[in-house]
Design a protein around this motif. Sequence first.
Motif, PDB file in Angstrom:
ATOM      1  N   ASN A 126       0.813  -1.222   0.000  1.00  0.00           N
ATOM      2  CA  ASN A 126       0.000   0.000   0.000  1.00  0.00           C
ATOM      3  C   ASN A 126       0.845   1.271   0.000  1.00  0.00           C
ATOM      4  OD1 ASN A 126       1.024  -0.304   2.538  1.00  0.00           O
ATOM      5  ND2 ASN A 126      -0.834   0.363   3.605  1.00  0.00           N
ATOM      6  N   PHE A 127       2.099   1.152  -0.461  1.00  0.00           N
ATOM      7  CA  PHE A 127       2.983   2.319  -0.388  1.00  0.00           C
ATOM      8  C   PHE A 127       2.387   3.552  -1.082  1.00  0.00           C
ATOM      9  CE2 PHE A 127       6.577   4.889  -2.028  1.00  0.00           C
ATOM     10  CZ  PHE A 127       7.032   5.353  -0.804  1.00  0.00           C
ATOM     11  N   ILE A 128       1.844   3.356  -2.261  1.00  0.00           N
ATOM     12  CA  ILE A 128       1.291   4.494  -3.006  1.00  0.00           C
ATOM     13  C   ILE A 128       0.127   5.112  -2.238  1.00  0.00           C
ATOM     14  CG2 ILE A 128       0.072   5.150  -5.143  1.00  0.00           C
ATOM     15  CD1 ILE A 128       3.077   4.740  -5.454  1.00  0.00           C
ATOM     16  N   GLU A 129      -0.693   4.253  -1.638  1.00  0.00           N
ATOM     17  CA  GLU A 129      -1.812   4.746  -0.826  1.00  0.00           C
ATOM     18  C   GLU A 129      -1.315   5.572   0.353  1.00  0.00           C
ATOM     19  OE1 GLU A 129      -4.969   4.737  -1.593  1.00  0.00           O
ATOM     20  OE2 GLU A 129      -4.265   3.820  -3.452  1.00  0.00           O
ATOM     21  N   VAL A 130      -0.241   5.092   0.973  1.00  0.00           N
ATOM     22  CA  VAL A 130       0.324   5.793   2.130  1.00  0.00           C
ATOM     23  C   VAL A 130       0.800   7.191   1.716  1.00  0.00           C
ATOM     24  CG1 VAL A 130       2.275   5.776   3.775  1.00  0.00           C
ATOM     25  CG2 VAL A 130       0.933   3.698   3.399  1.00  0.00           C
ATOM     26  N   VAL A 131       1.446   7.270   0.576  1.00  0.00           N
ATOM     27  CA  VAL A 131       1.938   8.569   0.089  1.00  0.00           C
ATOM     28  C   VAL A 131       0.763   9.473  -0.270  1.00  0.00           C
ATOM     29  CG1 VAL A 131       3.249   9.734  -1.743  1.00  0.00           C
ATOM     30  CG2 VAL A 131       4.133   7.617  -0.727  1.00  0.00           C
ATOM     31  N   LYS A 132      -0.179   8.906  -1.001  1.00  0.00           N
ATOM     32  CA  LYS A 132      -1.339   9.678  -1.435  1.00  0.00           C
ATOM     33  C   LYS A 132      -2.086  10.234  -0.227  1.00  0.00           C
ATOM     34  CE  LYS A 132      -3.845   7.813  -5.023  1.00  0.00           C
ATOM     35  NZ  LYS A 132      -4.905   6.917  -5.547  1.00  0.00           N
ATOM     36  N   ASP A 133      -2.233   9.391   0.774  1.00  0.00           N
ATOM     37  CA  ASP A 133      -2.948   9.762   1.989  1.00  0.00           C
ATOM     38  C   ASP A 133      -2.225  10.880   2.747  1.00  0.00           C
ATOM     39  OD1 ASP A 133      -4.920   9.254   4.131  1.00  0.00           O
ATOM     40  OD2 ASP A 133      -3.134   8.628   5.239  1.00  0.00           O
ATOM     41  N   ALA A 134      -0.900  10.778   2.844  1.00  0.00           N
ATOM     42  CA  ALA A 134      -0.123  11.818   3.556  1.00  0.00           C
ATOM     43  C   ALA A 134      -0.247  13.155   2.818  1.00  0.00           C
ATOM     44  CB  ALA A 134       1.337  11.395   3.684  1.00  0.00           C
ATOM     45  N   LEU A 135      -0.168  13.119   1.497  1.00  0.00           N
ATOM     46  CA  LEU A 135      -0.298  14.355   0.713  1.00  0.00           C
ATOM     47  C   LEU A 135      -1.677  14.976   0.938  1.00  0.00           C
ATOM     48  CD1 LEU A 135       1.303  13.253  -2.695  1.00  0.00           C
ATOM     49  CD2 LEU A 135       2.300  14.831  -1.017  1.00  0.00           C
ATOM     50  N   LYS A 136      -2.683  14.116   0.902  1.00  0.00           N
ATOM     51  CA  LYS A 136      -4.051  14.604   0.995  1.00  0.00           C
ATOM     52  C   LYS A 136      -4.331  15.205   2.370  1.00  0.00           C
ATOM     53  CE  LYS A 136      -8.744  13.071   0.090  1.00  0.00           C
ATOM     54  NZ  LYS A 136      -9.581  11.851   0.104  1.00  0.00           N
ATOM     55  N   ARG A 137      -3.908  14.490   3.410  1.00  0.00           N
ATOM     56  CA  ARG A 137      -4.165  14.978   4.769  1.00  0.00           C
ATOM     57  C   ARG A 137      -3.512  16.325   5.035  1.00  0.00           C
ATOM     58  NH1 ARG A 137      -1.812  12.320   8.199  1.00  0.00           N
ATOM     59  NH2 ARG A 137      -1.276  10.569   6.842  1.00  0.00           N
ATOM     60  N   HIS A 138      -2.354  16.547   4.403  1.00  0.00           N
ATOM     61  CA  HIS A 138      -1.661  17.826   4.628  1.00  0.00           C
ATOM     62  C   HIS A 138      -1.893  18.804   3.490  1.00  0.00           C
ATOM     63  CE1 HIS A 138       0.227  16.438   8.282  1.00  0.00           C
ATOM     64  NE2 HIS A 138       0.465  15.290   7.673  1.00  0.00           N
ATOM     65  N   ASP A 139      -2.792  18.430   2.599  1.00  0.00           N
ATOM     66  CA  ASP A 139      -3.162  19.308   1.506  1.00  0.00           C
ATOM     67  C   ASP A 139      -1.942  19.765   0.695  1.00  0.00           C
ATOM     68  OD1 ASP A 139      -4.924  20.717  -0.073  1.00  0.00           O
ATOM     69  OD2 ASP A 139      -4.792  22.535   1.158  1.00  0.00           O
ATOM     70  N   LEU A 140      -1.072  18.789   0.389  1.00  0.00           N
ATOM     71  CA  LEU A 140       0.149  19.100  -0.357  1.00  0.00           C
ATOM     72  C   LEU A 140      -0.002  18.685  -1.812  1.00  0.00           C
ATOM     73  CD1 LEU A 140       2.820  17.716   2.147  1.00  0.00           C
ATOM     74  CD2 LEU A 140       2.285  20.132   1.748  1.00  0.00           C
ATOM     75  N   ALA A 141       0.626  19.448  -2.691  1.00  0.00           N
ATOM     76  CA  ALA A 141       0.747  19.009  -4.080  1.00  0.00           C
ATOM     77  C   ALA A 141       1.849  17.960  -4.143  1.00  0.00           C
ATOM     78  CB  ALA A 141       1.104  20.190  -4.966  1.00  0.00           C
ATOM     79  N   GLY A 142       1.741  17.024  -5.084  1.00  0.00           N
ATOM     80  CA  GLY A 142       2.762  15.982  -5.222  1.00  0.00           C
ATOM     81  C   GLY A 142       4.168  16.557  -5.291  1.00  0.00           C
ATOM     82  N   ASN A 143       4.322  17.645  -6.040  1.00  0.00           N
ATOM     83  CA  ASN A 143       5.678  18.170  -6.242  1.00  0.00           C
ATOM     84  C   ASN A 143       6.201  19.000  -5.071  1.00  0.00           C
ATOM     85  OD1 ASN A 143       4.389  20.594  -6.513  1.00  0.00           O
ATOM     86  ND2 ASN A 143       4.929  20.891  -8.676  1.00  0.00           N
ATOM     87  N   GLU A 144       5.503  18.979  -3.950  1.00  0.00           N
ATOM     88  CA  GLU A 144       6.084  19.548  -2.736  1.00  0.00           C
ATOM     89  C   GLU A 144       6.928  18.517  -1.983  1.00  0.00           C
ATOM     90  OE1 GLU A 144       3.580  23.069  -0.952  1.00  0.00           O
ATOM     91  OE2 GLU A 144       2.197  21.507  -1.626  1.00  0.00           O
ATOM     92  N   ILE A 145       6.878  17.268  -2.451  1.00  0.00           N
ATOM     93  CA  ILE A 145       7.828  16.288  -1.911  1.00  0.00           C
ATOM     94  C   ILE A 145       8.614  15.635  -3.059  1.00  0.00           C
ATOM     95  CG2 ILE A 145       6.426  15.826   0.159  1.00  0.00           C
ATOM     96  CD1 ILE A 145       5.784  13.059  -1.040  1.00  0.00           C
ATOM     97  N   CYS A 146       9.790  15.151  -2.687  1.00  0.00           N
ATOM     98  CA  CYS A 146      10.663  14.464  -3.644  1.00  0.00           C
ATOM     99  C   CYS A 146      11.088  13.177  -2.956  1.00  0.00           C
ATOM    100  CB  CYS A 146      11.873  15.345  -3.948  1.00  0.00           C
ATOM    101  SG  CYS A 146      13.139  14.556  -4.973  1.00  0.00           S
ATOM    102  N   ILE A 147      10.937  12.068  -3.635  1.00  0.00           N
ATOM    103  CA  ILE A 147      11.342  10.809  -3.021  1.00  0.00           C
ATOM    104  C   ILE A 147      12.715  10.394  -3.527  1.00  0.00           C
ATOM    105  CG2 ILE A 147      10.776   8.330  -2.996  1.00  0.00           C
ATOM    106  CD1 ILE A 147       7.986   9.110  -2.207  1.00  0.00           C
TER     107      ILE A 147
END
Length: 288
Positions: A126-147
């Motif tokens: 569920n890694f993608i879900e975990v990332v998606k969920d963290a972004l959503k909860r903090h109202d972040l755009a994907g490109n505010e993080i870099c993996i």
Amino acid sequence: AKAKGDRAVFFSSEMLDDFQNHMRIERMLRLAIADREIEVHFQPQVNPATHQLAGVEALARWTHPAEGPISPGMFIPIAEASGQIVDLGTLILELACEQAAKWRAAGFGFRHISINVSPIQLWQPNFIEVVKDALKRHDLAGNEICIEITEGVFVDQSKQRIEKVLAALRQLGVLLSLDDFGSGYSSLGYLNRLPFDQLKVDRSFVSDIDTDVRKQKVMRGILELGRGLGFDIVVEGAETLEEVTVIRDIGCDAIQGYYYSRPAPALLIPEVVKKIQRLKPSEQARTA
Ligand code: C2E
Ligand code: MG
Ligand code: MG
Ligand code: MG
């Protein structure tokens, strides 16, 4: 431990010490994750020509109440071996996203927070879900993080799975960085195939680059290759003004190293960045 004569030593006292230490840290880590003894510190990535901030890397920190600080070089491999890296990685992702949201709310232009992710996390179903969920909860755009993923990951048999996960992260807009580039099992093939935005040149190419002409040549080659393929280039581990100057001359997008700042608690970062922007000309990388 050396075997005496041709008698094989299966388990030396050093190995036993190592093993016991490993088990002890593994036990302590379990509590540390549950009790949130884990923190993240942040290290700026700085454009050496403009002194603008290019990004900030989140680095895990653990201070055990009795044992004091334990370095990630010690506890990350143990967490990977025991599977704890999944919970630990989720916690770090959460802490980093929380900080990104705070900085954005405060108007601090951090660009993106880079987060190290272990190959084992990429296997987490569920890694993608975990990332998606963290972004959503903090109202972040994907490109505010870099993996950030270390290049060693791509040599084993897991290529297809990894490619799928990277593509899914890409779909979320998350930036992708190939960490420790050049340190290990380089296969240039995946540079072309995998969707990275950034290459992080390993620290080993940097130490004493100002006096080592061969290292300068290697760095030029890496930059030309990386740039040619369209990657942003971040150079890790510059500690002196001389190193920073040579790297700036060769040309890169950002430098992350002790010269500009050591990793520091989030609260200090805006002030650290202001100081970098106020470096005196004699403290800045000159052009030759
Ligand atoms: P990394 O991802 O390559 O991170 C850069 C490391 O280089 C950091 O060490 C940083 O403090 C250090 N560094 C930066 N500039 C300089 C410099 O100018 N000179 C020197 N000597 N060192 C410099 P740190 O924080 O001890 O982390 C070591 C490694 O542990 C990281 O290497 C990364 O592979 C791993 N790690 C750290 N935090 C995490 C995390 O949250 N998750 C995962 N999976 N791995 C992590
Ligand atoms: Mg990294
Ligand atoms: Mg690195
Ligand atoms: Mg590393």
